[in-house]
Write a protein that holds these residues in place. Structure first.
Motif: not given
Lengths: 282, 268
Positions: B56, B61-62, B64, B72, B76, B79, B176, B178, B207, B220
Motif C-alpha cells: 500500500v 486506501i486498501l 480487504v 481479514k 489487520l 499490521i 485500520l 474493521d 486499510v 479504496c
C-alpha cells in the motif's frame, strides 16, 4: 491525503535477544504513563464497591496477624516475645510478593480484550501490578510502625536499613511476576499451583517465628529460601532498627544478586513469550 | 515512484491447535474451521494466513474483502502489531497504526471518564496528550452525566458509543478500520461516518475491512480479496469486487420455484 514526512518505520522487529530487550525497554519508557495508570487503576478497582474501601489494605494484614496470634499464642501457647509484630512483618513482605505474582497472572487475563485489539508492550502488565502492590506495601509498613509504637518499638533512623531489603525484594518479586505471568498463559494450572507453592514457601521461611528460634544446623536450609532474608531483614529493621542478627552480609549479597538476576531473566523470558500470547486462549 | 506505507511479503500466521484451546480458538477460528481444509488442522496447526503479498503506497486506501474466516481481521492484527507473523515479513511505515475497534481495554469498575484515560494510555499517549483528548471524546460520545458512572451500568450501545468515540480521536497515521460503521443511532452513525472520512483525509494510509461492497468500491485505491487465508485477487477495486460478487452469488443456492415452497414441511 496529507502524508506526514520523515516518520520512522514502526517497530521493525529485531529477532535477536539483545534487539528484543532493547526494543522492550524503549517501549517501557514510551509507555511509562500506562504503567502508572495501570497501577492507579489496579488500586482504585481493588477497593471500589466495598463498604470499607481502602481500609482493607490495612485491615487485611492486621486480620491475618490477629488470626496467627490467636492460634499460636492463645490456643497453643507458642511464639516468642512480641509475636504479633514478628508475624506481621513477615506477612507484609510475603503478601507483597504473593499478591504481585498472583495478580500479574490474573491481570494478563483481565486485559485480554485490550491485548487482542491494541498493540502495547505486554511487559507493562506485571510492572503496573507490582508498582501498585509496592504502593500498598509502603502504606502497610507505615501502619506497621504505628502498631509497633505501643509495643515499645519506636522508629529510629535504623528503620532505613529496611530499604535495601525492600528494594531487592521488589526486584525479586518483579522477576517472579514476569516469569509466572508469561508461563501462566500457556499453563493454566499454574495459578492454582502457585497459591499452595507460595504458602509452602512462607512456612519454610521464618514467618511465624524468628531465625533465632531455628536450630543452627537447620539455618542453612532456611537460607536457601530468599524469603528468609527478606522476612528477617524487614523485621530487624522495623522492630529494632538494625541489621538482622542471623543474616550474614555475604548471604544478603547473594540473595540480592540472585534477585537482580531473576528480575532480568524473568523480563527476558516474558519478552520471549509475549509474541505468542494472542495466539493462545486467555 | 510512490513511497510504500505498508508492504507484506509471503506473510503467514499459524495457530498451534495444541496450545490454542478455549475461547481464543473459538474467537479466531470457529468460523474458519468449516471453511478450510481439515488436513492442516488434523496435523495440529492451522494457517490463518499464508503467502500473502501486497503493498500500500502513501496516500492509498486498501480495501480487504472476503468471507468470514478468510483472514481479514488477522491481517489487520498483524499490521497493528497485535500478533506477529510466523512466516514472511511486514513493514509498516508510519506512527502508531491503530485498529479501530469498539470497547477495547474497558474496565467495568471504572467510570466512563476514567476509561477514556485508560484507553488512551493503552494507545501510548502521554499524560499531557490524554488531558487534551478527554474533552473532545466526552463531547463526541454525547454520554453527558453517564461519564461519571461506572462502566458496568452502561448499556451495550453506550459502551460501543464510548469505544467508538475514543477510537476516532486517536488520529493515527496508519488507520485500520474493521467494520466499525454500525454503532449507535442514525444521527451518531452519520457523525461517525463524517469523522472517519475526516480521519482518512489526514492518515498516511488506510486499510478497510468491510462487507459493504459499495463503500470499498467507492473509497479504496486497491482491493485485496482473501479466501481461506490466501490472496485470491489483488488490484483494481472495480475488477476485484466484481469478481468477488460474482463468486459469492454463484455460491448462494437459487431460490426454489414458487410452487415448490409449500413442499417444505412445517416444524412440529
Amino acid at each position: 491525503m496529507n502524508a506526514r514526512a520523515s516518520t520512522p518505520p514502526l517497530r521493525i522487529r529485531d529477532a535477536t535477544l539483545s534487539g528484543r530487550v532493547s526494543a522492550g525497554l524503549s517501549d517501557l519508557v514510551q509507555y511509562r504513563h500506562l504503567v502508572w495508570y495501570m497501577a492507579m487503576t489496579s488500586l482504585a478497582v481493588d477497593s471500589r464497591g466495598t463498604k470499607l474501601g481502602r481500609s482493607w489494605w490495612i485491615i487485611e494484614p492486621i486480620a491475618l496477624m490477629g488470626v496467627y496470634t490467636l492460634f499460636v499464642r492463645v490456643l497453643i501457647h507458642r511464639g516468642g516475645p512480641d509475636f504479633p509484630l514478628v508475624v506481621l512483618a513477615a506477612i507484609l513482605a510475603f503478601e507483597f510478593f504473593a499478591r504481585s505474582v498472583a495478580r500479574s497472572m490474573s491481570m494478563v487475563k483481565t486485559v485480554q480484550t485490550s491485548m487482542l485489539n491494541v498493540s502495547f508492550p505486554r511487559s507493562v502488565i506485571p510492572l503496573g501490578v507490582t508498582l501498585s502492590e509496592t504502593i500498598r506495601f509502603f502504606i502497610s509498613i507505615g501502619v506497621y510502625l504505628l502498631i509497633a509504637a505501643p509495643f515499645g518499638f519506636l522508629p529510629t533512623t535504623g528503620v532505613f536499613l529496611a530499604l535495601p531489603f525492600i528494594f531487592f525484594e521488589i526486584l525479586f518479586t518483579l522477576g517472579a511476576a514476569y516469569f509466572f505471568a508469561a508461563t501462566g498463559v500457556f499453563f493454566r494450572d499454574l495459578s492454582l499451583i502457585t497459591a499452595y507453592l507460595f504458602w509452602l514457601a512462607f512456612h519454610l521461611a521464618p514467618g511465624m517465628y524468628t531465625l533465632h528460634m531455628v536450630p543452627p544446623s537447620w539455618r542453612k536450609v532456611f537460607y536457601m529460601n530468599p524469603l528468609t532474608t527478606y522476612f528477617e531483614g524487614l523485621r530487624a529493621a522495623l522492630m529494632h532498627g538494625r541489621w538482622p542478627a542471623h543474616i550474614p552480609y555475604t548471604l544478603a549479597g547473594c540473595v540480592f544478586g540472585c534477585s537482580v538476576l531473576l528480575c532480568v531473566a524473568g523480563y527476558v523470558y516474558f519478552l520471549h513469550r509475549e509474541g505468542s500470547f494472542n495466539k493462545v486462549v486467555l | 515512484m510512490t513511497e510504500v506505507a505498508i508492504a507484506a511479503h509471503g506473510l503467514g500466521v499459524r495457530y498451534d491447535l495444541r496450545q490454542t484451546k478455549g475461547r481464543s480458538l473459538r474467537r479466531s477460528l470457529a468460523a474458519a474451521v468449516g471453511a478450510r481444509s481439515k488436513q492442516s488442522i488434523e496435523q495440529g496447526h492451522f494457517w490463518a494466513l499464508r503467502d500473502v503479498d501486497f503493498s500500500v503506497g502513501v496516500g492509498e486506501i486498501l480495501g480487504v474483502i472476503g468471507k468470514n474466516g478468510a483472514g481479514k481481521s488477522t491481517l489487520l492484527e498483524i499490521i497493528a502489531d497485535i500478533i506477529s507473523p510466523d512466516e514472511g515479513s511486514i513493514q509498516v511505515s508510519g506512527r502508531r497504526p491503530t485498529l479501530l475497534t469498539i470497547g477495547a481495554g474497558f474496565e467495568r469498575e471504572l467510570t466512563g471518564r476514567e476509561n477514556i484515560r485508560l484507553n488512551a494510555a493503552y494507545l501510548g499517549f502521554s499524560r499531557k496528550q490524554i488531558d487534551g483528548l478527554v474533552e473532545p471524546i466526552e463531547e463526541f460520545s454525547e454520554l453527558g452525566q453517564f461519564l461519571d458512572q461506572p462502566l458496568k451500568t452502561y448499556s451495550t450501545g453506550m459502551r460501543a458509543r464510548l469505544g467508538f468515540s475514543i477510537a476516532v480521536h486517536t488520529d493515527p497515521e496508519i488507520l485500520l478500520l474493521d467494520e466499525v460503521l454500525s454503532v449507535g443511532d442514525a444521527d451518531f452513525q452519520e457523525k461517525s461516518r463524517r469523522r472517519i472520512i475526516d480521519m482518512m483525509g489526514r492518515a498516511r494510509a488506510i486499510v478497510v475491512v468491510s462487507h459493504t461492497g459499495g463503500f470499498i468500491e467507492e473509497t479504496c485505491s486497491k482491493v485485496l480479496w482473501l479466501e481461506k487465508g490466501r490472496v485470491r485477487e489483488f488490484g483494481d477495486p472495480g475488477e476485484v469486487t466484481a469478481a468477488y460478487k460474482k463468486a459469492t452469488v454463484q455460491l448462494v443456492p437459487a431460490a426454489p420455484p414458487v410452487g415448490q415452497q409449500a413442499a417444505v414441511a412445517p416444524i412440529r
